[in-house]
Design an enzyme around this catalytic site. Structure first.
Site, PDB file in Angstrom:
ATOM      1  N   CYS A  86       0.831  -1.211   0.000  1.00  0.00           N
ATOM      2  CA  CYS A  86       0.000   0.000   0.000  1.00  0.00           C
ATOM      3  C   CYS A  86       0.861   1.254   0.000  1.00  0.00           C
ATOM      4  CB  CYS A  86      -0.916  -0.010   1.224  1.00  0.00           C
ATOM      5  SG  CYS A  86      -2.018   1.417   1.331  1.00  0.00           S
ATOM      6  N   CYS A  92      -0.200   5.956   7.304  1.00  0.00           N
ATOM      7  CA  CYS A  92      -1.416   5.414   7.900  1.00  0.00           C
ATOM      8  C   CYS A  92      -1.064   4.498   9.067  1.00  0.00           C
ATOM      9  CB  CYS A  92      -2.192   4.644   6.832  1.00  0.00           C
ATOM     10  SG  CYS A  92      -3.519   3.619   7.449  1.00  0.00           S
ATOM     11  N   CYS A  95      -1.859  -0.435   9.206  1.00  0.00           N
ATOM     12  CA  CYS A  95      -0.953  -1.583   9.065  1.00  0.00           C
ATOM     13  C   CYS A  95       0.409  -1.236   9.638  1.00  0.00           C
ATOM     14  CB  CYS A  95      -0.796  -1.965   7.586  1.00  0.00           C
ATOM     15  SG  CYS A  95      -2.272  -2.663   6.834  1.00  0.00           S
ATOM     16  N   CYS A 170      -6.791   0.492  -0.040  1.00  0.00           N
ATOM     17  CA  CYS A 170      -6.576  -0.336   1.139  1.00  0.00           C
ATOM     18  C   CYS A 170      -6.513  -1.785   0.675  1.00  0.00           C
ATOM     19  CB  CYS A 170      -7.693  -0.138   2.157  1.00  0.00           C
ATOM     20  SG  CYS A 170      -7.415  -1.064   3.694  1.00  0.00           S
ATOM     21  N   GLN A 276     -16.425 -10.969  12.981  1.00  0.00           N
ATOM     22  CA  GLN A 276     -14.990 -11.198  12.846  1.00  0.00           C
ATOM     23  C   GLN A 276     -14.474 -10.417  11.642  1.00  0.00           C
ATOM     24  OE1 GLN A 276     -13.060 -12.749  14.986  1.00  0.00           O
ATOM     25  NE2 GLN A 276     -14.731 -13.464  16.294  1.00  0.00           N
ATOM     26  N   PHE A 303     -20.179 -14.824  25.488  1.00  0.00           N
ATOM     27  CA  PHE A 303     -19.793 -13.711  24.622  1.00  0.00           C
ATOM     28  C   PHE A 303     -20.135 -14.087  23.174  1.00  0.00           C
ATOM     29  CE2 PHE A 303     -16.858 -14.078  28.200  1.00  0.00           C
ATOM     30  CZ  PHE A 303     -16.952 -12.836  28.811  1.00  0.00           C
ATOM     31  N   ASP A 324     -24.767 -13.080  25.703  1.00  0.00           N
ATOM     32  CA  ASP A 324     -24.009 -11.905  25.266  1.00  0.00           C
ATOM     33  C   ASP A 324     -24.590 -10.675  25.943  1.00  0.00           C
ATOM     34  OD1 ASP A 324     -21.902 -11.202  22.930  1.00  0.00           O
ATOM     35  OD2 ASP A 324     -23.324  -9.552  23.146  1.00  0.00           O
ATOM     36  N   ASP A 372     -15.531 -16.220  23.954  1.00  0.00           N
ATOM     37  CA  ASP A 372     -15.004 -15.346  22.904  1.00  0.00           C
ATOM     38  C   ASP A 372     -15.124 -13.896  23.362  1.00  0.00           C
ATOM     39  OD1 ASP A 372     -14.097 -14.243  20.569  1.00  0.00           O
ATOM     40  OD2 ASP A 372     -15.918 -14.630  19.417  1.00  0.00           O
ATOM     41  N   CYS A 399      -8.401 -12.142  20.718  1.00  0.00           N
ATOM     42  CA  CYS A 399      -7.602 -11.312  19.813  1.00  0.00           C
ATOM     43  C   CYS A 399      -6.490 -10.606  20.577  1.00  0.00           C
ATOM     44  CB  CYS A 399      -8.495 -10.300  19.103  1.00  0.00           C
ATOM     45  SG  CYS A 399      -9.249  -9.081  20.209  1.00  0.00           S
TER      46      CYS A 399
END
Length: 445
Positions: A86, A92, A95, A170, A276, A303, A324, A372, A399
């Site tokens: 990119c 930016c 990333c 992007c 996701q 979750f 949730d 999760d 994550c």
């Protein structure tokens, strides 16, 4: 999962005499946020875009933890780099690792998981090879736009300040999302709601784009007409607005209800629903969860979101109880279960598991549980599991390797064995890494 993500901001350190100093630095490693890390005065110095082996002169610009954030002033010798995909890379802040070689990139993502576990004294765990991510697959993107007085630039924020880098391409995002950037860039200067800036969240559902605009100013009548026309011109599935994350989104244009297929079950997405980051990552997570659960028939889906993992399990004739904090997502899950004739195998309730976790006795009827949680982890729920006879099998999705390792330590101390961890590159070229882990209870809690 990557919910409730915040942006850290660090103010200037006016009283630190080292701020503004230029130092010679050798980069030793890549830190957990993707910056190169060298050493100065006994502490770390974090330099964006630097790689191990780089020799450079850097300027210290602010305190960061027990060290400093810095910027490169002059590069004396650089480690070979991969050509970024990119043209915005470097400016930016989206990333951070496009310049890292493919082999080193995959090794770093896996090592991030291993290091987080090691810091909690968890060694010898089988960490499976990273499941790769790919360009042009990101199905949700959140962009900021500046106040009209500054030109209403639409893009992503820089690493160390609030300035917005106007993004015209992007390569990680779905082309359908990228194609929408130009029309919105043209529309923002004429919208009254854009006068003080805001952000736009774009989600690619299976049947079109779902757009959420968040601004401190409400849309005027002219805004509503202009945005409805834009939705027609771009064939948007839905366009909504809200003032803040504490408000329910207000529909401005709903041409069709956005829908997503979760392993064979179609779900009507509520506005601002969590998904996701990519469809391929979701499938990889789901496959890993199924492996972790084995033959378990009674599953607590904690979750749960809209049921990305619980609903496909119900299709396998397992019984699923989903929980949730978001009533809208629970309503969508229940609606999907009913439409797919799964209501006899699925129950779902809205409950904040951080404040009111399921107790060990409530979980005693389940063979297995899926957890999760958002980035902050599942501390309260894991503590509740650890206090009693939790399910025999746990599949945890995360994550954030740091909070995952904290929660894994609690489970291990309570008698669970961590069988394996599967890293998944759901966030291509970012410092984040998704993972699924399999736990089995070996002794009485």
């Amino acid at each position: 999962m990557s919910r409730r993500r915040g942006r850290s901001r660090q103010g200037p350190s006016k009283h630190d005499p080292a701020i503004g100093r230029e130092i010679d630095l050798t980069i030793d490693e890549i830190g957990s946020s993707g910056d190169g890390v060298g050493r100065f005065d006994g502490g770390p110095v974090y330099v964006p875009l630097a790689l191990p082996g780089d020799d450079l002169t850097a300027r210290l610009i602010t305190k960061r933890g027990d060290g400093y954030a810095a910027e490169t002033i002059k590069a004396h010798s650089l480690t070979p780099r991969r050509q970024p995909l990119c043209r915005h890379f470097g400016a930016c802040g989206g990333c951070r690792l496009q310049h890292l070689s493919p082999i080193d990139y995959r090794q770093w993502k896996s090592q991030k998981v291993k290091s987080a576990l090691a810091r909690r004294g968890i060694d010898g765990v089988g960490i499976k090879p990273l499941i790769d991510g790919h360009p042009e697959t990101r199905r949700r993107l959140r962009l900021a736009f500046s106040p009209r007085a500054r030109g209403s630039a639409l893009g992503l924020r820089r690493r160390l300040d609030n300035d917005i880098v106007a993004v015209e391409e992007c390569p990680i995002a779905l082309p359908l999302i990228v194609q929408l950037l130009a029309p919105f860039r043209l529309a923002l200067p004429i919208l009254d709601l854009a006068a003080k800036g805001g952000q736009i969240s774009i989600t690619a559902a299976d049947n079109g784009l779902d757009i959420l605009i968040e601004t401190p100013l409400p849309p005027s009548l002219g805004d509503r007409e202009a945005l409805a026309a834009l939705a027609d011109e771009e064939d948007l599935a839905r366009l909504t607005w809200r003032e803040s994350t504490h408000e329910l989104p207000e529909p401005l244009s709903v041409r069709r209800q956005p829908e997503v297929d979760f392993g064979g079950v179609s779900v009507a997405l509520p506005a601002a629903a969590f998904l996701q980051a990519t469809d391929e990552a979701e499938r990889a997570i789901r496959d890993s969860i199924i492996k972790a659960l084995g033959s378990a028939e009674m599953v607590a889906d904690l979750f749960s979101g809209c049921g990305a993992f619980g609903l496909p399990l119900a299709l396998e004739e397992r019984r699923v109880h989903a929980v949730d904090h978001d009533p809208g997502m629970i309503e969508a899950l229940n609606g999907a279960a009913s439409a797919a004739s799964l209501a006899q195998r699925v129950t779902a309730i809205a409950r904040d598991l951080d404040r009111d976790p399921l107790s060990a006795s409530e979980l005693s009827t389940f063979d297995a549980a899926i957890l999760d949680p958002p980035r902050a982890g599942a501390h309260s729920q894991v503590e509740a599991i650890a206090e009693g006879q939790g399910p025999l099998v746990l599949a945890m999705v995360s994550c954030n390797p740091t909070t995952f390792a904290r929660d894994a330590r609690t489970l291990i101390d309570a008698g669970y064995h961590l069988d394996w961890v599967q890293p998944i590159d759901a966030f291509l070229f970012a410092a984040d890494v998704e993972l699924v882990a399999a736990f089995k209870r070996t002794i009485a809690s």
